[in-house]
Motif scaffolding. Structure first.
Motif, PDB file in Angstrom:
ATOM      1  N   ARG A   3       7.690  -9.613 -20.211  1.00 57.47           N
ATOM      2  CA  ARG A   3       6.272  -9.299 -20.381  1.00 57.47           C
ATOM      3  C   ARG A   3       6.146  -8.586 -21.701  1.00 57.47           C
ATOM      4  O   ARG A   3       6.905  -7.677 -21.986  1.00 57.47           O
ATOM      5  CB  ARG A   3       5.793  -8.360 -19.262  1.00 57.47           C
ATOM      6  N   THR A   8      -9.396   3.762 -13.626  1.00 51.43           N
ATOM      7  CA  THR A   8      -9.135   4.549 -12.417  1.00 51.43           C
ATOM      8  C   THR A   8      -8.058   5.588 -12.704  1.00 51.43           C
ATOM      9  O   THR A   8      -7.290   5.456 -13.643  1.00 51.43           O
ATOM     10  CB  THR A   8      -8.648   3.657 -11.265  1.00 51.43           C
ATOM     11  N   ASN A   9      -8.060   6.606 -11.864  1.00 51.05           N
ATOM     12  CA  ASN A   9      -7.049   7.649 -12.004  1.00 51.05           C
ATOM     13  C   ASN A   9      -5.899   7.452 -11.032  1.00 51.05           C
ATOM     14  O   ASN A   9      -5.139   8.377 -10.779  1.00 51.05           O
ATOM     15  CB  ASN A   9      -7.677   9.027 -11.760  1.00 51.05           C
ATOM     16  N   TRP A  64       1.240   9.954  -9.498  1.00 51.03           N
ATOM     17  CA  TRP A  64       2.249  10.763 -10.203  1.00 51.03           C
ATOM     18  C   TRP A  64       2.207  12.204  -9.706  1.00 51.03           C
ATOM     19  O   TRP A  64       3.247  12.805  -9.415  1.00 51.03           O
ATOM     20  CB  TRP A  64       1.969  10.703 -11.712  1.00 51.03           C
ATOM     21  N   LEU A  65       0.992  12.763  -9.583  1.00 56.21           N
ATOM     22  CA  LEU A  65       0.842  14.139  -9.099  1.00 56.21           C
ATOM     23  C   LEU A  65       1.347  14.268  -7.658  1.00 56.21           C
ATOM     24  O   LEU A  65       2.036  15.224  -7.307  1.00 56.21           O
ATOM     25  CB  LEU A  65      -0.635  14.545  -9.139  1.00 56.21           C
ATOM     26  N   ASN A  94       7.454  -2.340  -9.615  1.00 57.25           N
ATOM     27  CA  ASN A  94       6.661  -2.569 -10.827  1.00 57.25           C
ATOM     28  C   ASN A  94       7.543  -2.649 -12.065  1.00 57.25           C
ATOM     29  O   ASN A  94       7.301  -3.439 -12.965  1.00 57.25           O
ATOM     30  CB  ASN A  94       5.641  -1.434 -11.019  1.00 57.25           C
ATOM     31  N   ASP A  95       8.576  -1.807 -12.107  1.00 59.00           N
ATOM     32  CA  ASP A  95       9.453  -1.788 -13.275  1.00 59.00           C
ATOM     33  C   ASP A  95      10.341  -3.015 -13.337  1.00 59.00           C
ATOM     34  O   ASP A  95      10.570  -3.566 -14.406  1.00 59.00           O
ATOM     35  CB  ASP A  95      10.352  -0.540 -13.248  1.00 59.00           C
ATOM     36  N   TYR A  96      10.872  -3.444 -12.193  1.00 60.26           N
ATOM     37  CA  TYR A  96      11.968  -4.405 -12.248  1.00 60.26           C
ATOM     38  C   TYR A  96      11.610  -5.831 -11.886  1.00 60.26           C
ATOM     39  O   TYR A  96      12.310  -6.750 -12.306  1.00 60.26           O
ATOM     40  CB  TYR A  96      13.135  -3.927 -11.369  1.00 60.26           C
ATOM     41  N   THR A 151       6.967   1.953  -7.720  1.00 59.87           N
ATOM     42  CA  THR A 151       7.209   2.025  -9.163  1.00 59.87           C
ATOM     43  C   THR A 151       8.473   1.254  -9.542  1.00 59.87           C
ATOM     44  O   THR A 151       8.523   0.645 -10.600  1.00 59.87           O
ATOM     45  CB  THR A 151       7.327   3.494  -9.634  1.00 59.87           C
ATOM     46  N   GLU A 160      -2.960   5.960 -11.027  1.00 58.90           N
ATOM     47  CA  GLU A 160      -1.583   6.243 -11.463  1.00 58.90           C
ATOM     48  C   GLU A 160      -1.361   7.745 -11.640  1.00 58.90           C
ATOM     49  O   GLU A 160      -0.290   8.255 -11.344  1.00 58.90           O
ATOM     50  CB  GLU A 160      -1.263   5.501 -12.758  1.00 58.90           C
ATOM     51  N   MET A 161      -2.384   8.439 -12.123  1.00 58.30           N
ATOM     52  CA  MET A 161      -2.256   9.889 -12.288  1.00 58.30           C
ATOM     53  C   MET A 161      -2.136  10.575 -10.932  1.00 58.30           C
ATOM     54  O   MET A 161      -1.280  11.453 -10.741  1.00 58.30           O
ATOM     55  CB  MET A 161      -3.460  10.443 -13.043  1.00 58.30           C
TER      56      MET A 161
END
Lengths: 155, 251
Positions: free
Chosen positions: A28, A40-41, A47-48, A116-118, A113, A43-44
């Motif tokens: 990608r 949108t928030n 993470w929090l 999403n990464d791999y 996550t 992901e934040m």
């Protein structure tokens, strides 16, 4: 080379200046068309949540392991009666309920996550996440049901 | 002042030379689609840089060896490559510092399309850079004099002004290797440089761009970028400061 996967067959190469070999592009990559900001928030907040639930889970899980495996006779004391005695108290019911929800959501978000990464293809990513969400919802609902409907007088 | 004597210096000049092996990852799409490691043995002063060794190979041994370099003094950021498994600038790496007793491996940086030998397609990297608006944005009328700033305000983003866009950090990031949609450390560093600039007025806008699913929240804090940066920028710290700015402005 013994495992020659290049275009060379019997010393004749398939590629030359006018017909170069294909380059290997990363799965990608960012282009001008890459969508910018969904607004949108999510992901934040995710993470929090990982940071805050992590702190709480350290206390809950270490406490849980101490009570179950170390203190007062260790693992040999665990039986139906021990669990029934603990879940008779709302304090331990709440403890286990909070631990179940936080640990499942924390783990599921962590795995989300990782996927999403791999995962390279959109389809693989979608189905892996669906499998993850199904397993998470099932485990959370089943665990919650057991904690609230546990009957010590089971026959 | 007496004129220095030259002959002694010349006698010892070649005595320090060593024979070093450079194992270079070669790819030439005009010949084959196979990627191969090729060894070059050269005699060179260990106090020279890896870039000098590459020049020596290109000029004296194999003219087809392809790599980028412009200034050759660690300012232009053209010659970032993976030397002995670490991202560095070839022009800032001395041969004696990377153990020339063993073959020295030289590869293109990872996560970007290899076009030939050590040359990669930097376009996705610069696209991420452009996407964070790396320029001063202000409102109102243009002042008639310079936009003044206190020394403390300048100090706030001093570290991130040092970036030379060599891509050593972004191409050392495991998240970027797997998903090139991630902005990558370099783009975030260059956003940080303007977000924390007191003269700039588009900080909110840049934070909103980096609040994306491919923005700062994909950072896994592995510190690869900080280790890779040839300018010594604390990249991971800058990314964390952007995360903190995103949270504290809304909570």
């Amino acid at each position: 080379m013994s495992t020659d996967t290049s275009g060379a067959i019997d010393g004749v190469t398939l590629y030359d200046v006018d017909n170069p070999a294909p380059v290997i592009e990363p799965p990608r990559k960012r282009t001008k068309k890459t969508p910018k900001g969904g607004g949108t928030n999510f992901e934040m907040i995710a993470w929090l949540f990982m940071r805050l639930s992590g702190i709480v889970l350290v206390v809950l899980v270490i406490g849980h392991l101490l009570i179950q495996l170390v203190l007062d006779g260790g693992v040999s004391k665990i039986g139906f009666a021990f669990v029934a005695g603990r879940w008779a108290s709302p304090w331990w019911q709440t403890w286990d309920l909070v631990m179940l929800w936080l640990a499942m959501l924390h783990g599921a978000n962590g795995l989300r996550t990782v996927i999403n990464d791999y995962a390279e293809r959109d389809n693989t990513r979608f189905w892996l996440k669906m499998l993850l969400y199904t397993a998470t919802v099932f485990t959370i609902l089943l665990g919650t049901l057991v904690i609230f409907t546990f009957d010590p007088n089971i026959s | 002042m007496a004129t220095p004597v030259m002959d002694k210096a010349q006698a010892t000049a070649t005595a320090d030379y060593i024979t070093a092996t450079f194992r270079i990852r070669r790819f030439n799409p005009e010949e084959s689609d196979a990627v191969i490691w090729e060894d070059f043995q050269i005699t060179i002063d260990p106090k020279e840089r890896v870039l000098d060794a590459l020049h020596k190979i290109k000029w004296d041994t194999d003219g087809t060896l392809t790599f980028r370099r412009s200034c050759a003094h660690g300012i232009c950021g053209s010659d970032a490559m993976r030397i002995n498994g670490r991202n560095r600038l070839a022009c800032k790496t001395l041969i004696k510092d990377i153990n020339p007793d063993k073959p020295i491996t030289v590869e293109p940086i990872k996560g970007l399309t290899v076009l030939k030998d050590l040359v990669v397609d930097m376009e996705p990297f610069f696209q991420a850079f452009r996407d964070v608006m790396p320029f001063l944005v202000t409102e109102g009328n243009e002042p008639t004099r310079e936009r003044l700033q206190s020394a403390e305000d300048r100090e706030r983003f001093d570290d991130t002004t040092k970036c030379i866009l060599c891509a050593a950090c972004t191409s050392s990031c495991p998240v970027f290797w797997n998903d090139g949609q991630y902005f990558g450390p370099a783009a975030i560093v260059n956003a940080h440089r303007f977000i924390f600039d007191s003269r700039d007025e588009a900080g909110e806008q840049r934070l909103e761009i980096l609040n994306d699913k491919d923005g700062v929240w994909r950072c896994r804090t592995t510190f690869n970028c900080t280790d890779a940066c040839p300018r010594g920028i604390e990249v991971t710290k800058a990314i964390q400061e952007v995360k903190r700015a995103l949270i504290t402005r809304r909570f």
